[in-house]
Design a protein around this motif. Structure first.
Motif, short mmCIF file in Angstrom:
data_model
loop_
_atom_site.label_atom_id
_atom_site.label_comp_id
_atom_site.label_asym_id
_atom_site.label_seq_id
_atom_site.Cartn_x
_atom_site.Cartn_y
_atom_site.Cartn_z
N VAL A 171 0.83 -1.21 0.00
CA VAL A 171 0.00 0.00 0.00
C VAL A 171 0.87 1.26 0.00
CG1 VAL A 171 -1.71 1.31 1.33
CG2 VAL A 171 -1.99 -1.15 0.98
N ALA A 172 2.03 1.21 0.64
CA ALA A 172 2.94 2.36 0.60
C ALA A 172 3.42 2.67 -0.81
CB ALA A 172 4.13 2.11 1.52
N SER A 173 3.36 1.68 -1.69
CA SER A 173 3.79 1.88 -3.07
C SER A 173 2.67 2.42 -3.95
CB SER A 173 4.31 0.56 -3.66
OG SER A 173 3.24 -0.35 -3.90
N ARG A 174 1.49 2.66 -3.36
CA ARG A 174 0.33 3.13 -4.11
C ARG A 174 -0.11 4.49 -3.62
NH1 ARG A 174 -2.81 -2.82 -4.13
NH2 ARG A 174 -1.29 -3.82 -5.53
N LEU A 175 -1.01 5.14 -4.36
CA LEU A 175 -1.39 6.51 -4.04
C LEU A 175 -2.34 6.60 -2.85
CD1 LEU A 175 -1.61 9.57 -4.66
CD2 LEU A 175 -3.49 8.99 -6.23
N GLU A 176 -3.45 5.87 -2.92
CA GLU A 176 -4.52 6.05 -1.94
C GLU A 176 -4.38 5.03 -0.81
OE1 GLU A 176 -6.20 3.36 -5.23
OE2 GLU A 176 -4.76 4.98 -5.01
N CYS A 177 -5.38 4.99 0.07
CA CYS A 177 -5.35 4.07 1.21
C CYS A 177 -6.41 2.97 1.06
CB CYS A 177 -5.56 4.83 2.51
SG CYS A 177 -4.28 6.05 2.87
N SER A 178 -7.67 3.30 1.23
CA SER A 178 -8.72 2.28 1.28
C SER A 178 -8.76 1.44 0.01
CB SER A 178 -10.09 2.93 1.52
OG SER A 178 -10.38 3.89 0.52
N THR A 179 -8.81 2.06 -1.14
CA THR A 179 -8.94 1.31 -2.39
C THR A 179 -7.61 0.73 -2.85
OG1 THR A 179 -8.82 3.42 -3.56
CG2 THR A 179 -11.00 2.48 -3.21
N ALA A 180 -6.54 0.96 -2.10
CA ALA A 180 -5.23 0.39 -2.44
C ALA A 180 -4.97 -0.93 -1.74
CB ALA A 180 -4.13 1.38 -2.08
N MET A 181 -5.88 -1.37 -0.87
CA MET A 181 -5.62 -2.58 -0.09
C MET A 181 -5.46 -3.80 -1.01
SD MET A 181 -5.40 -1.45 2.92
CE MET A 181 -5.84 0.01 3.86
N PRO A 182 -4.43 -4.62 -0.77
CA PRO A 182 -4.16 -5.75 -1.67
C PRO A 182 -5.01 -6.97 -1.34
CG PRO A 182 -2.52 -5.69 0.06
CD PRO A 182 -3.41 -4.48 0.28
N GLN A 235 0.92 -12.65 -0.87
CA GLN A 235 1.71 -13.89 -0.88
C GLN A 235 2.73 -13.88 -2.03
OE1 GLN A 235 1.79 -15.69 1.58
NE2 GLN A 235 -0.23 -15.96 2.52
N GLU A 236 2.35 -13.31 -3.16
CA GLU A 236 3.30 -13.21 -4.27
C GLU A 236 4.48 -12.32 -3.90
OE1 GLU A 236 3.47 -11.95 -9.02
OE2 GLU A 236 1.60 -11.76 -7.89
N MET A 237 4.19 -11.22 -3.24
CA MET A 237 5.26 -10.32 -2.80
C MET A 237 6.17 -11.01 -1.79
SD MET A 237 6.66 -7.22 -2.98
CE MET A 237 5.49 -5.92 -3.45
N ILE A 238 5.58 -11.78 -0.89
CA ILE A 238 6.38 -12.53 0.09
C ILE A 238 7.32 -13.51 -0.62
CG2 ILE A 238 6.25 -14.31 1.88
CD1 ILE A 238 3.74 -12.89 2.93
N SER A 239 6.79 -14.20 -1.61
CA SER A 239 7.62 -15.19 -2.33
C SER A 239 8.76 -14.53 -3.09
CB SER A 239 6.74 -16.00 -3.28
OG SER A 239 6.28 -15.19 -4.36
N GLN A 240 8.58 -13.26 -3.45
CA GLN A 240 9.61 -12.55 -4.20
C GLN A 240 10.66 -11.91 -3.30
OE1 GLN A 240 7.32 -9.73 -6.46
NE2 GLN A 240 6.58 -11.25 -7.94
N ASN A 241 10.43 -11.95 -1.99
CA ASN A 241 11.33 -11.29 -1.05
C ASN A 241 11.74 -12.22 0.09
OD1 ASN A 241 11.45 -8.17 -1.80
ND2 ASN A 241 9.35 -8.88 -2.16
N PRO A 242 12.52 -13.26 -0.19
CA PRO A 242 12.92 -14.19 0.87
C PRO A 242 13.73 -13.53 1.98
CG PRO A 242 14.19 -14.56 -1.15
CD PRO A 242 13.07 -13.63 -1.51
N ALA A 243 14.39 -12.41 1.68
CA ALA A 243 15.16 -11.73 2.72
C ALA A 243 14.29 -11.09 3.79
CB ALA A 243 16.07 -10.67 2.09
#
Length: 339
Positions: A305-316, A322-330
């Motif tokens: 959400v920090a990478s997006r403009l708004e708040c409420s309608t930006a919720m993933p 889970q895709e983001m988690i898999s891309q960031n093992p660190a």
């Protein structure tokens, strides 16, 4: 919008019931410009507890917010937008005496996002009274989420404590959680001393507390993350979460110390990250995940959400997180057993 007299007859029960602020976020569509230079804006549903309810709904859970709006077009917009985003407006109270609040911001990435609240002389959500609290739903919903700013003034302070007292001491063993978002904004309070007193009184009913280092200082007088988490545990919560921005997140229970490194993103607007964290953390608890999984999931949702403009309608969605988690093992949790 619902007449509260009818609510007392049949009250729906929700996975997550939040209480507190709502409003209209009016965010600039030009990045890196002061409001005096901005020429176009977007209109979004806002207010921290309401944003949390939206995030919860985004994951497929039922949610509602106890809040207030004015008898005006923005109030009608809020109720319509809540329903569109999957949040019940059953407990939204219409107040004819005060306008629905609006909030402007400026966006200067990566870490400067001034907020301008238009909530004077009061806002409908600050005028919630004890009679506006749907007691059965408060008692039986699986998670009750409260923002500390709701404790700042009367009559909403008494309304919040009525909800906490009716719900009683929460226990994870029963599958019920009461979560205090330590959210502190000095414009809402008459003094930090009063804020600490009210927040500490509320913590006696909670089994989870979530806040950043500055908010922990207001709540328990500590900014060092480990000491802050320990102080929150000493107040009786089962899970203490201390958010540290780019340094990641620390969580503690009686048995574990958990550190979750930050998920790297290009920040556009950090204002919704905390609400995304909260909604994702609720979803993780509802799903029965352990604390380390919950904090990692919540931290990743906040980064998105920090990478997006708004708040409420930006919720993933869950799949996006889970895709983001898999891309960031660190960013995997580091878990230590406590002695």
């Amino acid at each position: 919008m619902t007449d509260m007299s009818s609510i007392q007859e049949v009250e729906p029960i929700f996975d997550v019931l939040s209480i507190g602020r709502c409003g209209v976020d009016v965010y600039p569509l030009q990045i890196g410009k002061g409001l005096e230079e901005v020429t176009s804006f977007g209109k979004f549903l806002g207010g921290s507890p309401t944003n949390v309810a939206v995030a919860v709904a985004r994951y497929g859970n039922s949610s509602a917010t106890i809040t207030g709006v004015g008898d005006d077009p923005f109030g009608r917009y809020i109720c319509q937008e809540m329903e569109r985003l999957g949040v019940s407006s059953a407990f939204v109270v219409t107040n004819e005496n005060f306008h629905t609040p609006v909030t402007f911001c400026e966006i200067f990435p990566p870490d400067d996002f001034p907020l301008y609240f238009y909530r004077s002389p009061s806002a409908p959500d600050l005028e919630l009274g004890v009679r506006d609290i749907p007691l059965e739903s408060v008692a039986k919903s699986r998670i009750l989420w409260l923002s500390a700013t709701g404790l700042s003034v009367e009559p909403t302070r008494s309304a919040h404590f009525a909800a906490l007292q009716h719900r009683g001491a929460a226990s994870s063993s029963s599958g019920h959680w009461t979560i205090i978002d330590l959210d502190y904004r000095d414009m809402f309070w008459d003094s930090p001393v009063n804020a600490r007193s009210q927040v500490q009184a509320a913590l006696t009913y909670a089994n989870v507390a979530i806040g950043n280092r500055e908010e922990c200082e207001i709540a328990v007088g500590e900014t060092e993350p480990d000491r802050a988490a320990d102080a929150l545990l000493d107040r009786g919560v089962e899970i203490a979460v201390v958010k540290q921005g780019p340094l990641g997140t620390l969580a503690k229970t009686a048995d574990e110390r958990i550190v979750v490194p930050v998920t790297p993103v290009e920040v556009m607007n950090g204002l919704g990250a905390g609400d995304a964290f909260g909604g994702a953390f609720c979803h993780a608890l509802l799903s029965g995940w352990d604390v380390a999984e919950a904090v990692q999931f919540a931290s990743t949702a906040g980064a998105i959400v920090a990478s997006r403009l708004e708040c409420s309608t930006a919720m993933p969605t869950e799949s996006e997180v889970q895709e983001m988690i898999s891309q960031n093992p660190a960013s995997a949790p580091i878990v230590e057993k406590r002695k």
